[in-house]
Enzyme design. Structure first.
Site: not given
Length: 132
Positions: A98-101
């Site tokens: 999860m790149t955003c996280g």
């Protein structure tokens, strides 16, 4: 001639702007230092660091970082935080991210070799996988 604005940038700024290409062993230590690991995948996370430090070169480490965070280099300031969490499945499943996280999700792989192989596949093919 050269772009006059480039003259205003120092070496560190240029490296930041264009990236160094890859992640060094020293960067792996910085990456690990800001990482929270779920107790459920402690053993797999230990293998992750071993694989990143000993088995993968700078370019492949950069691809793993890109798979997990969306960026292929640590940048001058490094990562502010990262986490390793469990994922469903076992040896046949690829890790997910999860790149955003700033999160890498690892199945409970049975050994380091399986983790290395699945991580390599995910990192090298990440352009073809759907990121969340």
């Amino acid at each position: 001639g050269a772009c006059p604005l480039l003259c205003l940038l120092g070496v560190e700024d240029l490296i930041e702007l264009w990236g160094r290409g890859g992640v060094s062993r020293q960067d792996v230590a910085r990456w690990r230092a800001v990482t929270q690991v779920s107790p459920a995948v402690e053993k797999q996370a230990e293998w992750l660091w071993q694989v990143l430090e000993a088995d993968f070169d700078d370019e492949l480490r950069g691809k793993v970082l890109q798979f997990a965070t969306g960026s292929s280099s640590m940048g001058r300031d490094g990562l502010q935080g990262f986490s390793v969490e469990p994922a469903d499945g076992s040896d046949e499943r690829l890790p997910s991210a999860m790149t955003c996280g700033q999160m890498l999700q690892l199945p409970r792989y049975s050994c380091r070799a399986v983790l290395a192989a699945r991580l390599r596949t995910a990192a090298e093919d990440c352009g073809t996988f759907q990121m969340t």
